[in-house]
Scaffold this motif. Structure first.
Motif, PDB file in Angstrom:
ATOM      1  N   GLN A   8       0.831  -1.192   0.000  1.00 57.44           N
ATOM      2  CA  GLN A   8       0.000   0.000   0.000  1.00 57.44           C
ATOM      3  C   GLN A   8       0.874   1.253   0.000  1.00 57.44           C
ATOM      4  O   GLN A   8       1.937   1.276   0.621  1.00 57.44           O
ATOM      5  CB  GLN A   8      -0.912   0.014   1.230  1.00 57.44           C
ATOM      6  CG  GLN A   8      -1.918  -1.127   1.278  1.00 57.44           C
ATOM      7  CD  GLN A   8      -2.929  -1.044   0.156  1.00 57.44           C
ATOM      8  OE1 GLN A   8      -3.334   0.038  -0.254  1.00 57.44           O
ATOM      9  NE2 GLN A   8      -3.340  -2.197  -0.360  1.00 57.44           N
ATOM     10  N   PRO A   9       0.431   2.310  -0.694  1.00 61.00           N
ATOM     11  CA  PRO A   9       1.191   3.570  -0.688  1.00 61.00           C
ATOM     12  C   PRO A   9       1.074   4.256   0.669  1.00 61.00           C
ATOM     13  O   PRO A   9       0.209   3.923   1.487  1.00 61.00           O
ATOM     14  CB  PRO A   9       0.519   4.385  -1.790  1.00 61.00           C
ATOM     15  CG  PRO A   9      -0.894   3.872  -1.816  1.00 61.00           C
ATOM     16  CD  PRO A   9      -0.789   2.408  -1.523  1.00 61.00           C
ATOM     17  N   ALA A  10       1.925   5.236   0.900  1.00 56.35           N
ATOM     18  CA  ALA A  10       1.918   5.952   2.176  1.00 56.35           C
ATOM     19  C   ALA A  10       0.561   6.598   2.447  1.00 56.35           C
ATOM     20  O   ALA A  10       0.133   6.703   3.601  1.00 56.35           O
ATOM     21  CB  ALA A  10       3.021   7.009   2.186  1.00 56.35           C
ATOM     22  N   SER A  11      -0.124   7.011   1.396  1.00 56.33           N
ATOM     23  CA  SER A  11      -1.424   7.675   1.567  1.00 56.33           C
ATOM     24  C   SER A  11      -2.457   6.761   2.206  1.00 56.33           C
ATOM     25  O   SER A  11      -3.457   7.241   2.768  1.00 56.33           O
ATOM     26  CB  SER A  11      -1.945   8.169   0.210  1.00 56.33           C
ATOM     27  OG  SER A  11      -2.075   7.091  -0.705  1.00 56.33           O
ATOM     28  N   LEU A  14      -3.307   7.456   5.962  1.00 60.30           N
ATOM     29  CA  LEU A  14      -4.319   8.463   6.273  1.00 60.30           C
ATOM     30  C   LEU A  14      -5.711   7.892   6.072  1.00 60.30           C
ATOM     31  O   LEU A  14      -6.628   8.193   6.850  1.00 60.30           O
ATOM     32  CB  LEU A  14      -4.121   9.695   5.383  1.00 60.30           C
ATOM     33  CG  LEU A  14      -5.099  10.855   5.598  1.00 60.30           C
ATOM     34  CD1 LEU A  14      -5.041  11.358   7.036  1.00 60.30           C
ATOM     35  CD2 LEU A  14      -4.797  11.988   4.616  1.00 60.30           C
ATOM     36  N   ARG A  15      -5.868   7.032   5.082  1.00 65.30           N
ATOM     37  CA  ARG A  15      -7.174   6.411   4.833  1.00 65.30           C
ATOM     38  C   ARG A  15      -7.554   5.491   5.992  1.00 65.30           C
ATOM     39  O   ARG A  15      -8.709   5.474   6.432  1.00 65.30           O
ATOM     40  CB  ARG A  15      -7.133   5.617   3.524  1.00 65.30           C
ATOM     41  CG  ARG A  15      -8.475   5.023   3.133  1.00 65.30           C
ATOM     42  CD  ARG A  15      -8.453   4.407   1.752  1.00 65.30           C
ATOM     43  NE  ARG A  15      -7.645   3.197   1.686  1.00 65.30           N
ATOM     44  CZ  ARG A  15      -6.508   3.103   1.026  1.00 65.30           C
ATOM     45  NH1 ARG A  15      -6.021   4.152   0.380  1.00 65.30           N
ATOM     46  NH2 ARG A  15      -5.820   1.972   0.994  1.00 65.30           N
ATOM     47  N   ALA A 201       2.896   3.550   4.672  1.00 64.76           N
ATOM     48  CA  ALA A 201       1.506   3.686   5.108  1.00 64.76           C
ATOM     49  C   ALA A 201       1.393   3.559   6.621  1.00 64.76           C
ATOM     50  O   ALA A 201       0.654   4.313   7.268  1.00 64.76           O
ATOM     51  CB  ALA A 201       0.641   2.630   4.416  1.00 64.76           C
ATOM     52  N   VAL A 204       2.728   6.763   8.347  1.00 62.85           N
ATOM     53  CA  VAL A 204       1.727   7.833   8.284  1.00 62.85           C
ATOM     54  C   VAL A 204       0.579   7.540   9.243  1.00 62.85           C
ATOM     55  O   VAL A 204       0.109   8.427   9.969  1.00 62.85           O
ATOM     56  CB  VAL A 204       1.205   8.000   6.843  1.00 62.85           C
ATOM     57  CG1 VAL A 204       0.021   8.964   6.806  1.00 62.85           C
ATOM     58  CG2 VAL A 204       2.324   8.499   5.935  1.00 62.85           C
ATOM     59  N   TYR A 205       0.132   6.309   9.247  1.00 64.36           N
ATOM     60  CA  TYR A 205      -0.973   5.876  10.112  1.00 64.36           C
ATOM     61  C   TYR A 205      -0.662   6.144  11.584  1.00 64.36           C
ATOM     62  O   TYR A 205      -1.468   6.749  12.306  1.00 64.36           O
ATOM     63  CB  TYR A 205      -1.196   4.392   9.861  1.00 64.36           C
ATOM     64  CG  TYR A 205      -2.194   3.703  10.760  1.00 64.36           C
ATOM     65  CD1 TYR A 205      -3.559   3.885  10.601  1.00 64.36           C
ATOM     66  CD2 TYR A 205      -1.760   2.823  11.744  1.00 64.36           C
ATOM     67  CE1 TYR A 205      -4.470   3.214  11.410  1.00 64.36           C
ATOM     68  CE2 TYR A 205      -2.664   2.151  12.555  1.00 64.36           C
ATOM     69  CZ  TYR A 205      -4.010   2.351  12.382  1.00 64.36           C
ATOM     70  OH  TYR A 205      -4.905   1.686  13.187  1.00 64.36           O
ATOM     71  N   CYS A 208      -0.456   9.868  12.459  1.00 65.94           N
ATOM     72  CA  CYS A 208      -1.794  10.469  12.578  1.00 65.94           C
ATOM     73  C   CYS A 208      -2.363  10.230  13.972  1.00 65.94           C
ATOM     74  O   CYS A 208      -2.919  11.154  14.593  1.00 65.94           O
ATOM     75  CB  CYS A 208      -2.728   9.889  11.517  1.00 65.94           C
ATOM     76  SG  CYS A 208      -2.432  10.469   9.837  1.00 65.94           S
TER      77      CYS A 208
END
Length: 259
Positions: A8-11, A14-15, A201, A204-205, A208
């Motif tokens: 999975q991408p880094a974005s 956030l998802r 990912a 970032v997760y 957050c």
């Protein structure tokens, strides 16, 4: 169920973070009740002499598993129920339950070792500082001395870092044991591979969630008048975090149909 690893991408981090709140809003009272019930149960368990502490540590992987199972159920229209906490022990092959018990036991052993090492680092000073803080003696000279003691800071840092790494090691392991019929070692290995393949990912997760926790803490410090209102806020934030675990799991492992 056969599962295959995905990247999975880094974005995606956030998802997954947003998915926790979205999942919580599906059944907010039920999810909050699930988390509160678990906390009440472990509080009662913790006061049992001799076995309370080990059982408390063994129960932690079961909390994440319960939320993953609950979120999977909501996708099928199944309401969130407290019974999901014991669901893995009420059905399924005996081998599966034995593996899950072994996973929980290994987590407790690893956590015990980390706490022992932490005690060697700070000489028990951190536990004393925590005890004084819990009693509300934050203005005492002893508390001030301990707060400025480098050993206490080192012990705190070790606990945070090592505890985070241990949690990451077991991140997806419980559902892999339950749903993918994997043994303890295989589940831990698969989990590490999944985290590595989507490392950006997960960074970032976690950032957050750290930012959300820090923001709530700053609000709590800046507006002391909020007082008891911050308790349900922490409850909802913690519940949203656990509710987000399912999103990270299904994105990290794709189901493969039998050939």
């Amino acid at each position: 169920m056969r599962l295959s690893l995905t990247s999975q991408p880094a974005s995606a981090g956030l998802r997954w973070f947003k998915a926790g709140f979205q999942e919580l809003l599906r059944q907010p009272l039920a999810y909050a009740g699930l988390f509160a019930t678990f906390m009440l149960v472990v509080l009662l368990i913790s006061v049992v002499p001799l076995v309370g502490g080990p059982l408390l540590m063994m129960s932690m992987p079961l909390l994440s598993l319960a939320f993953v199972m609950a979120a999977a159920g909501t996708r099928r229209g199944v309401p969130v129920r407290v019974a999901v906490l014991v669901a893995p022990w009420r059905s399924g092959p005996a081998l599966q339950r034995r593996r899950l018990f072994q996973l929980c036991l290994s987590y407790a052993v690893a956590l015990t070792l980390l706490l022992w090492l932490a005690g060697l680092i700070d000489g028990g000073q951190f536990d004393r500082w925590l005890e004084l803080t819990a009693k509300g003696d934050t203005g005492s000279a002893e508390w001030e001395n301990l707060a400025n003691d480098p050993a206490v800071r080192d012990g705190l840092l070790f606990r945070v870092v090592s505890g985070s790494l241990l949690s990451m090691l077991y991140w997806h392991a419980p559902p892999l044991v339950l749903w993918a019929d994997q043994g303890v070692a295989q589940a831990l290995f698969s989990n590490v591979l999944a985290l590595w393949r989507s490392l950006g990912a997960f960074v970032v997760y976690n950032l957050c969630w750290m930012a959300a926790g820090l923001g709530l803490m700053l609000v709590q410090l800046a507006v002391p008048a909020l007082g008891i209102l911050t308790l349900p806020a922490w409850l909802l934030l913690s519940t949203a975090f656990y509710a987000s675990l399912y999103a990270s799991f299904v994105d990290s492992f794709a189901a493969v149909s039998p050939d």
